[in-house]
Design a protein around this motif. Structure first.
Motif, PDB file in Angstrom:
ATOM      1  N   PRO A 237       0.815  -1.214   0.000  1.00 15.28           N
ATOM      2  CA  PRO A 237       0.000   0.000   0.000  1.00 15.28           C
ATOM      3  C   PRO A 237       0.848   1.263   0.000  1.00 15.28           C
ATOM      4  O   PRO A 237       2.030   1.247   0.346  1.00 15.28           O
ATOM      5  CB  PRO A 237      -0.780  -0.122   1.311  1.00 15.28           C
ATOM      6  CG  PRO A 237       0.161  -0.868   2.214  1.00 15.28           C
ATOM      7  CD  PRO A 237       0.863  -1.856   1.325  1.00 15.28           C
ATOM      8  N   GLY A 238       0.221   2.373  -0.369  1.00 19.44           N
ATOM      9  CA  GLY A 238       0.843   3.677  -0.257  1.00 19.44           C
ATOM     10  C   GLY A 238       0.515   4.320   1.072  1.00 19.44           C
ATOM     11  O   GLY A 238      -0.378   3.875   1.802  1.00 19.44           O
ATOM     12  N   ALA A 239       1.223   5.386   1.383  1.00 24.72           N
ATOM     13  CA  ALA A 239       1.052   6.042   2.678  1.00 24.72           C
ATOM     14  C   ALA A 239      -0.350   6.625   2.841  1.00 24.72           C
ATOM     15  O   ALA A 239      -0.974   6.491   3.900  1.00 24.72           O
ATOM     16  CB  ALA A 239       2.103   7.137   2.844  1.00 24.72           C
ATOM     17  N   ALA A 240      -0.860   7.277   1.796  1.00 26.28           N
ATOM     18  CA  ALA A 240      -2.182   7.898   1.902  1.00 26.28           C
ATOM     19  C   ALA A 240      -3.270   6.853   2.112  1.00 26.28           C
ATOM     20  O   ALA A 240      -4.210   7.059   2.892  1.00 26.28           O
ATOM     21  CB  ALA A 240      -2.477   8.726   0.653  1.00 26.28           C
ATOM     22  N   ALA A 241      -3.132   5.711   1.436  1.00 28.34           N
ATOM     23  CA  ALA A 241      -4.129   4.650   1.581  1.00 28.34           C
ATOM     24  C   ALA A 241      -4.105   4.072   2.991  1.00 28.34           C
ATOM     25  O   ALA A 241      -5.156   3.822   3.593  1.00 28.34           O
ATOM     26  CB  ALA A 241      -3.878   3.555   0.551  1.00 28.34           C
ATOM     27  N   VAL A 242      -2.913   3.845   3.532  1.00 33.15           N
ATOM     28  CA  VAL A 242      -2.807   3.322   4.895  1.00 33.15           C
ATOM     29  C   VAL A 242      -3.417   4.303   5.893  1.00 33.15           C
ATOM     30  O   VAL A 242      -4.163   3.914   6.803  1.00 33.15           O
ATOM     31  CB  VAL A 242      -1.334   3.026   5.245  1.00 33.15           C
ATOM     32  CG1 VAL A 242      -1.157   2.818   6.746  1.00 33.15           C
ATOM     33  CG2 VAL A 242      -0.860   1.794   4.494  1.00 33.15           C
ATOM     34  N   SER A 243      -3.123   5.579   5.728  1.00 31.62           N
ATOM     35  CA  SER A 243      -3.689   6.587   6.632  1.00 31.62           C
ATOM     36  C   SER A 243      -5.208   6.592   6.575  1.00 31.62           C
ATOM     37  O   SER A 243      -5.887   6.686   7.609  1.00 31.62           O
ATOM     38  CB  SER A 243      -3.149   7.976   6.279  1.00 31.62           C
ATOM     39  OG  SER A 243      -1.762   8.060   6.526  1.00 31.62           O
ATOM     40  N   ALA A 244      -5.764   6.480   5.361  1.00 30.05           N
ATOM     41  CA  ALA A 244      -7.217   6.500   5.206  1.00 30.05           C
ATOM     42  C   ALA A 244      -7.864   5.282   5.848  1.00 30.05           C
ATOM     43  O   ALA A 244      -8.913   5.385   6.498  1.00 30.05           O
ATOM     44  CB  ALA A 244      -7.580   6.578   3.724  1.00 30.05           C
ATOM     45  N   VAL A 245      -7.242   4.115   5.688  1.00 25.22           N
ATOM     46  CA  VAL A 245      -7.793   2.885   6.267  1.00 25.22           C
ATOM     47  C   VAL A 245      -7.721   2.929   7.792  1.00 25.22           C
ATOM     48  O   VAL A 245      -8.686   2.583   8.489  1.00 25.22           O
ATOM     49  CB  VAL A 245      -7.047   1.659   5.706  1.00 25.22           C
ATOM     50  CG1 VAL A 245      -7.340   0.415   6.537  1.00 25.22           C
ATOM     51  CG2 VAL A 245      -7.435   1.427   4.254  1.00 25.22           C
TER      52      VAL A 245
END
Length: 377
Positions: A237-245
């Motif tokens: 995953p990318g950083a933005a996706a991890v933060s959103a999840v």
């Protein structure tokens, strides 16, 4: 009344009433603007009831979690005597026309948004209304001091412990080279999305929609577990996706457990920034301590100081307090060897059975997570 699924089947009882009460209200006459609003609501997972006039809107006005109006509808509702209320948004296409704020204030609108510029904001606002208000969920990061230290197994066991306690847990795999957390839980054959198939580039993700898309391993307990594993044949995953999840799970009051790589990627750094507690799992031997010292330094570069979990056996007789002293970390708990654990994992059994050293360590970590998250809230 619209029928919705309940735990006992399809009925029109309390679950349906609660579901209905979360539907927003839209009153927009401009066809192009209405299409845009409905598209954004669908992206946010927010269901809307449409009213064609103030009389129809009045029936849903008080209970709707959000009200979406255009400028004409705002003026119409104000003239119709609808009371001022919170969470009213007036949407316009392009630049707001003269006088729109006066109409918005008259009905109690908090925002006037211009589409398409404000589309990301509106999706986030609508996503928020779909979720029942819950307390802030805690976030845990688990890192291994060396390869094979048992961090993934402990991460899964903590999530299982949360479910056994009746909570909801979200287990997030942030290590694309770890082989996949679904294998740890025997969930490799379950349907559901894996990284990077979860298409969230950032922003607000509805927790209910996320759970519906993920594998749900069967775990004994009164709670629910959702698993977001890395795909073994794709990138992580990318950083933005991890933060959103993570944010989705946290808003939903879930215990979010992140399995992190030893050398933090951008995605792992995002998880570290969100974590209330980070634990480092280190086997009780000299080489593991040497490797863990490098991991501690890497974590420090991201402003993270982990608590220590020491895993036996100790072939050279190293004591857990000696490991803690060598690494300059505070000891959280120790974990004795667990007979039969490796064999059970190979058979696909979820780690952290009701009793045993692993379950005890998981409960200790979960308790410390609750204390740390509570102190920081």
């Amino acid at each position: 009344m619209r029928l919705v699924p309940s735990r006992t089947g399809w009925d029109g009882t309390r679950e349906a009433v609660m579901h209905r009460s979360r539907r927003g209200l839209v009153m927009v006459s401009d066809p192009e603007l209405l299409d845009a609003v409905l598209r954004l609501a669908a992206a946010a997972g927010c269901e809307l009831d449409r009213a064609v006039d103030a009389t129809a809107a009045r029936r849903m006005w008080a209970r709707a979690p959000v009200v979406l109006l255009d400028a004409d509808a705002a003026a119409h509702c104000a003239r119709g005597g609808l009371p001022r209320r919170g969470r009213v948004v007036v949407a316009v296409r392009g630049e707001p026309p003269p006088g729109v704020w006066q109409q918005a204030v008259a009905i109690g609108a908090e925002h006037v948004v211009s589409l398409p510029d404000a589309e990301p904001w509106l999706v986030a606002a609508l996503s928020e209304t779909t979720e029942e208000p819950r307390g802030r969920g805690p976030v845990l990061g688990v890192v291994g001091g060396r390869g094979g230290a048992g961090a993934s197994v402990l991460a899964a066991a903590v999530a299982v412990a949360a479910v056994r306690d009746g909570g909801r847990a979200l287990l997030v795999d942030c290590d694309p080279l770890g082989g996949g957390l679904d294998l740890v839980l025997g969930a490799e054959d379950l349907d559901g999305l894996r990284w990077p198939g979860v298409g969230v580039g950032g922003g607000r993700v509805p927790a209910a929609a996320l759970h519906a898309a993920l594998p749900a391993p069967a775990v004994r307990g009164r709670g629910e577990l959702a698993l977001l594993s890395c795909d073994r044949a794709a990138d992580g995953p990318g950083a933005a996706a991890v933060s959103a999840v993570i944010d989705a799970g946290r808003r939903a009051g879930e215990t979010v457990v992140c399995d992190l790589p030893r050398h933090p990627t951008d995605a792992a750094a995002a998880a570290l920034a969100a974590a209330d507690l980070v634990v480092l799992v280190v086997p009780a031997d000299v080489r593991s301590c040497a490797a863990a010292a490098r991991v501690v330094a890497a974590l420090a570069g991201h402003g993270s100081v982990p608590r220590l979990v020491v895993r036996g056996p100790a072939p050279g007789g190293i004591d857990a307090t000696e490991v803690a002293r060598a690494l300059g970390l505070s000891l959280l708990t120790t974990m004795r060897p667990e007979p039969g654990l490796a064999r059970a994992l190979e058979r696909g059994a979820a780690p952290g059975r009701a009793r045993g050293p692993l379950a005890a360590a998981a409960r200790a970590v979960l308790a410390e997570l609750g204390t740390t998250a509570g102190a920081g809230s």
